[in-house]
Design a protein around this motif. Structure first.
Motif, PDB file in Angstrom:
ATOM      1  N   TRP A   1       0.829  -1.214   0.000  1.00 42.90           N
ATOM      2  CA  TRP A   1       0.000   0.000   0.000  1.00 42.90           C
ATOM      3  C   TRP A   1       0.858   1.256   0.000  1.00 42.90           C
ATOM      4  O   TRP A   1       1.983   1.264   0.514  1.00 42.90           O
ATOM      5  N   GLY A   2       0.308   2.323  -0.546  1.00 47.03           N
ATOM      6  CA  GLY A   2       0.923   3.632  -0.412  1.00 47.03           C
ATOM      7  C   GLY A   2       0.517   4.254   0.919  1.00 47.03           C
ATOM      8  O   GLY A   2      -0.342   3.742   1.636  1.00 47.03           O
ATOM      9  N   MET A   3       1.120   5.402   1.248  1.00 41.38           N
ATOM     10  CA  MET A   3       0.864   6.025   2.538  1.00 41.38           C
ATOM     11  C   MET A   3      -0.590   6.479   2.674  1.00 41.38           C
ATOM     12  O   MET A   3      -1.211   6.337   3.733  1.00 41.38           O
ATOM     13  N   GLU A   4      -1.157   7.005   1.603  1.00 38.94           N
ATOM     14  CA  GLU A   4      -2.535   7.502   1.671  1.00 38.94           C
ATOM     15  C   GLU A   4      -3.504   6.362   1.973  1.00 38.94           C
ATOM     16  O   GLU A   4      -4.402   6.495   2.810  1.00 38.94           O
ATOM     17  N   GLU A   5      -3.316   5.235   1.302  1.00 40.10           N
ATOM     18  CA  GLU A   5      -4.178   4.079   1.537  1.00 40.10           C
ATOM     19  C   GLU A   5      -4.028   3.558   2.958  1.00 40.10           C
ATOM     20  O   GLU A   5      -5.009   3.274   3.655  1.00 40.10           O
ATOM     21  N   ALA A   6      -2.780   3.428   3.423  1.00 43.98           N
ATOM     22  CA  ALA A   6      -2.532   2.908   4.769  1.00 43.98           C
ATOM     23  C   ALA A   6      -3.157   3.810   5.832  1.00 43.98           C
ATOM     24  O   ALA A   6      -3.812   3.337   6.768  1.00 43.98           O
ATOM     25  N   ALA A   7      -2.971   5.124   5.691  1.00 43.55           N
ATOM     26  CA  ALA A   7      -3.515   6.055   6.679  1.00 43.55           C
ATOM     27  C   ALA A   7      -5.035   6.025   6.699  1.00 43.55           C
ATOM     28  O   ALA A   7      -5.663   6.074   7.771  1.00 43.55           O
ATOM     29  N   ALA A   8      -5.648   5.935   5.516  1.00 43.00           N
ATOM     30  CA  ALA A   8      -7.108   5.896   5.453  1.00 43.00           C
ATOM     31  C   ALA A   8      -7.658   4.632   6.101  1.00 43.00           C
ATOM     32  O   ALA A   8      -8.658   4.681   6.831  1.00 43.00           O
ATOM     33  N   ARG A   9      -7.014   3.485   5.864  1.00 45.53           N
ATOM     34  CA  ARG A   9      -7.480   2.233   6.457  1.00 45.53           C
ATOM     35  C   ARG A   9      -7.340   2.252   7.977  1.00 45.53           C
ATOM     36  O   ARG A   9      -8.204   1.778   8.699  1.00 45.53           O
ATOM     37  N   ILE A  10      -6.238   2.783   8.457  1.00 49.54           N
ATOM     38  CA  ILE A  10      -6.034   2.866   9.911  1.00 49.54           C
ATOM     39  C   ILE A  10      -7.079   3.777  10.531  1.00 49.54           C
ATOM     40  O   ILE A  10      -7.615   3.499  11.606  1.00 49.54           O
ATOM     41  N   GLU A  11      -7.396   4.883   9.851  1.00 49.25           N
ATOM     42  CA  GLU A  11      -8.333   5.854  10.400  1.00 49.25           C
ATOM     43  C   GLU A  11      -9.730   5.270  10.583  1.00 49.25           C
ATOM     44  O   GLU A  11     -10.502   5.726  11.427  1.00 49.25           O
ATOM     45  N   GLU A  12     -10.076   4.241   9.806  1.00 46.25           N
ATOM     46  CA  GLU A  12     -11.418   3.653   9.888  1.00 46.25           C
ATOM     47  C   GLU A  12     -11.612   2.760  11.102  1.00 46.25           C
ATOM     48  O   GLU A  12     -12.740   2.424  11.451  1.00 46.25           O
ATOM     49  N   LEU A  13     -10.514   2.359  11.741  1.00 43.59           N
ATOM     50  CA  LEU A  13     -10.617   1.412  12.850  1.00 43.59           C
ATOM     51  C   LEU A  13     -11.269   2.039  14.070  1.00 43.59           C
ATOM     52  O   LEU A  13     -11.183   3.233  14.303  1.00 43.59           O
ATOM     53  N   LYS A  14     -11.913   1.198  14.862  1.00 41.95           N
ATOM     54  CA  LYS A  14     -12.598   1.635  16.078  1.00 41.95           C
ATOM     55  C   LYS A  14     -12.030   0.870  17.264  1.00 41.95           C
ATOM     56  O   LYS A  14     -11.318  -0.124  17.097  1.00 41.95           O
ATOM     57  N   GLU A  15     -12.364   1.319  18.467  1.00 42.65           N
ATOM     58  CA  GLU A  15     -11.879   0.630  19.661  1.00 42.65           C
ATOM     59  C   GLU A  15     -12.504  -0.752  19.795  1.00 42.65           C
ATOM     60  O   GLU A  15     -11.881  -1.691  20.253  1.00 42.65           O
ATOM     61  N   ARG A  16     -13.770  -0.869  19.387  1.00 41.74           N
ATOM     62  CA  ARG A  16     -14.458  -2.169  19.506  1.00 41.74           C
ATOM     63  C   ARG A  16     -15.528  -2.252  18.437  1.00 41.74           C
ATOM     64  O   ARG A  16     -15.925  -1.255  17.846  1.00 41.74           O
TER      65      ARG A  16
END
Length: 626
Positions: free
Chosen positions: A577-592
């Motif tokens: 992945w590129g940086m933009e894709e990686a950052a966007a995927r991480i941003e979607e995560l939730k605590e639970r």
């Protein structure tokens, strides 16, 4: 064609009606916990929330824009009761104003779930008690906060320095302690009539003096200067000041004289370095006058910051923090009470003086809450000193791998996820700031991820690849332990993504990556290889660090982050992945599972792809073994 247009129009109406119905339900859930809710007309009006013009509403206090609710302004209505912010989460509010009502009790803790809020106004109520330090964590879109004219006590929350505030009003409360070290240039703030003490942060020095009046002991511009000997009177500082700077002078001379440094895996004991300082005391006394002639000038690269000379550092109380592959570092507490970290580099002669100055000025323009700001530098042909702010909770590495006290808990899952998100945001900003640089960071590892008072990530040692000696960089920098560097001694714009992936796996597993070590080059010296083997063979939760506090409600999100880490560590650069894709995927995560996303970055377009989508098993190159 006309039939098609009519069909689409009907779909739009139905979709809008369904959305309005859901929003109305959320409003009623919010109103059920309010006292004097009969002052609202919500139970009598039958119209849609937003009028036909899309930018007005007949519902009391409802603000609309482009046909959708985007704020609540419930002011001067004698409302009280409980503020059920959780009920408002589905509304996508950008502003919430409850000023001049009769709300009482503690600060509403679930307000931080309203992650899209840009404006929060709670002034002129009867709130009381201390506001939790993490009260504003996750509210990345926040710009204006009004807490004035209440009964708040305790410290002003440090989490307010993690957002890009433009306006802050906290006057007429009972806040105490120091004003947080705000960094946001142009911030307009009012701290008057509290119980605050200490030095006013430099970024606020241009405010009107009335904004600080009525406190117990504030000093510094725009008020009277702080006494030269003013600082926090803790036992450590008192002992350090009694030494009259001898320790720091000795350490500086030692650092200048030492020809070799030994890489450290973890922070060394401060006592060990103090003993070295004592041994060098006589050398310091004899050489200090000769050194004075050789001392150059500190060049500051950031406006609105405290100015000082190298002599001030020599007089400061000192604490050695450690030594690593890039150089040694120490904490210097100036007489003004402001702590700084000074890093000493010898392997930094890759470019000439003018180019070095130019690059340092570029670093001085980098401003982001998840990036450690460079304050200034000292230039000498043989060695350089880089000066930055001190970050109080140390490094991520020390929390993951260092020895803790028996009663000190490890980092839990929500904290680790927040740290990873902060790192990703900082990296994404670096990629935007340095579009032509092959390695916007270059040396990303857990010891270069610092944690502030609210345990937010502050990334350090970034964008130094252009000025570090190439042979030293290839031997020590994390980027040069990547698969592409091992195969061809080349790095790409995706190499920092690989480093991010290794960091994610380290955070999730609690295992120290051999990739960080000098000998960490070669097949098998890769945390990703170990994780992939465990996942393929067992597919169990054994890979996760037990100190995170595992639970069924968060295992799914942990697994998603694990998969993201593996995709970032993909050995094939073309597939990584590129940086933009990686950052966007991480941003979607939730605590639970089931939580609302508590960050607005992906939705508001602040440096992340607007086309980001939920992570699914089909998005990844590995799956559960059958």
């Amino acid at each position: 064609m006309a039939t098609t247009h009519l069909y689409l129009f009907l779909l739009l109406i139905l979709s809008s009606a369904a959305s309005s119905s859901s929003d109305i339900s959320s409003l009623f859930d919010f109103a059920t916990t309010l006292t004097n809710a009969d002052r609202l007309n919500w139970d009598t009006i039958q119209k849609p929330l937003c009028n036909d013009d899309g930018n007005s509403s007949d519902w009391t206090g409802v603000l609309c824009k482009n046909g959708a609710i985007n704020g609540l302004r419930l002011e001067n209505m004698s409302l009280s009761g409980t503020i059920n912010a959780t009920a408002l989460v589905p509304l996508r509010l950008f502003s919430l104003s409850l000023l001049n009502n009769s709300f009482s009790g503690p600060f509403p803790a679930d307000v931080k779930k309203l992650t899209r809020l840009r404006r929060l106004f709670l002034s002129r109520n009867n709130f009381s008690g201390a506001i939790p330090d993490k009260a504003f964590i996750g509210m990345a879109a926040l710009r204006e906060v009004d807490l004035a004219n209440n009964g708040f006590v305790g410290k002003i929350p440090n989490s307010l320095i993690r957002v890009q505030l433009t306006n802050l009003t906290v006057q007429n409360n009972q806040f105490e302690g120091k004003i947080p070290d705000f960094w946001q240039e142009g911030l307009v703030a009012n701290f008057s009539s509290n119980r605050l003490r200490g030095a006013i942060p430099d970024v606020l020095s241009y405010e009107d003096a009335s904004m600080f009046s009525g406190n117990l002991g504030l000093c510094g511009l725009p008020l009277s200067p702080c006494p030269k000997i003013w600082y926090r009177k803790t036992a450590f500082i008192a002992a350090a000041s009694a030494a009259a700077g001898v320790a720091l002078i000795s350490i500086l001379l030692l650092l200048w004289r030492r020809r070799r440094t030994r890489p450290m895996r973890y922070q060394k004991s401060v006592n060990h370095f103090k003993s070295e300082a004592t041994k060098a005391e006589s050398i310091a006394a004899d050489a200090i006058h000769n050194k004075a002639e050789e001392q150059g000038k500190i060049h500051f690269v950031r406006s609105g910051r405290e100015r000082f000379e190298l002599e001030d550092l020599l007089k400061a109380a000192a604490e050695v923090l450690g030594s690593g592959s890039f150089g040694s570092s120490y904490k210097a507490l100036l007489l003004t009470g402001k702590p700084y970290v000074v890093r000493r580099f010898k392997q930094m002669s890759n470019v000439g003086k003018e180019e070095f100055y130019h690059h340092m000025r570029k670093l001085g323009r980098v401003t982001h809450p998840n990036l450690l700001p460079l304050v200034g530098f000292y230039y000498k042909k043989e060695e350089k000193l880089l000066i930055s702010d001190f970050v109080e909770n140390g490094s991520l590495a020390s929390h993951l791998h260092g020895k803790r006290k028996p009663d000190q808990p490890g980092l839990d899952w929500p904290t680790r996820l927040r740290i990873v998100k902060g790192v990703a945001r900082g990296l994404a900003h670096l990629y935007a700031e340095f579009p032509s640089l092959a390695l916007p960071h270059g040396h990303l590892k857990s010891s270069n991820v610092l944690l502030d008072g609210a345990f937010e990530a502050v990334v350090s040692d970034y964008a130094l690849a252009p000025v570090i000696n190439r042979d030293h960089a290839q031997e020590f920098m994390v980027a040069h332990k990547s698969p592409e560097s091992m195969q061809s001694d080349k790095v790409t714009r995706k190499t920092d993504v690989w480093s991010l992936g290794i960091l994610i796996l380290e955070v999730l597993t609690g295992r120290f990556p051999a990739n960080y070590l000098k000998s960490g080059r070669g097949p098998g010296a890769d945390l990703a290889t170990w994780v992939n083997s465990v996942v393929r063979e067992e597919w169990t939760g054994e890979v996760f660090d037990k100190e995170m506090g595992l639970g069924r409600s968060c295992e799914g999100q942990m697994l998603r982050l694990l998969k993201i880490g593996m995709c970032c560590c993909e050995s094939n650069v073309e597939k990584r992945w590129g940086m933009e894709e990686a950052a966007a995927r991480i941003e979607e995560l939730k605590e639970r599972e089931g939580d609302e996303d508590y960050s607005s970055y992906a939705s508001e377009g602040e440096g992340y792809s607007s086309a980001s989508r939920a992570v699914t098993d089909d998005d990844f190159s590995f799956s559960r073994a059958s």
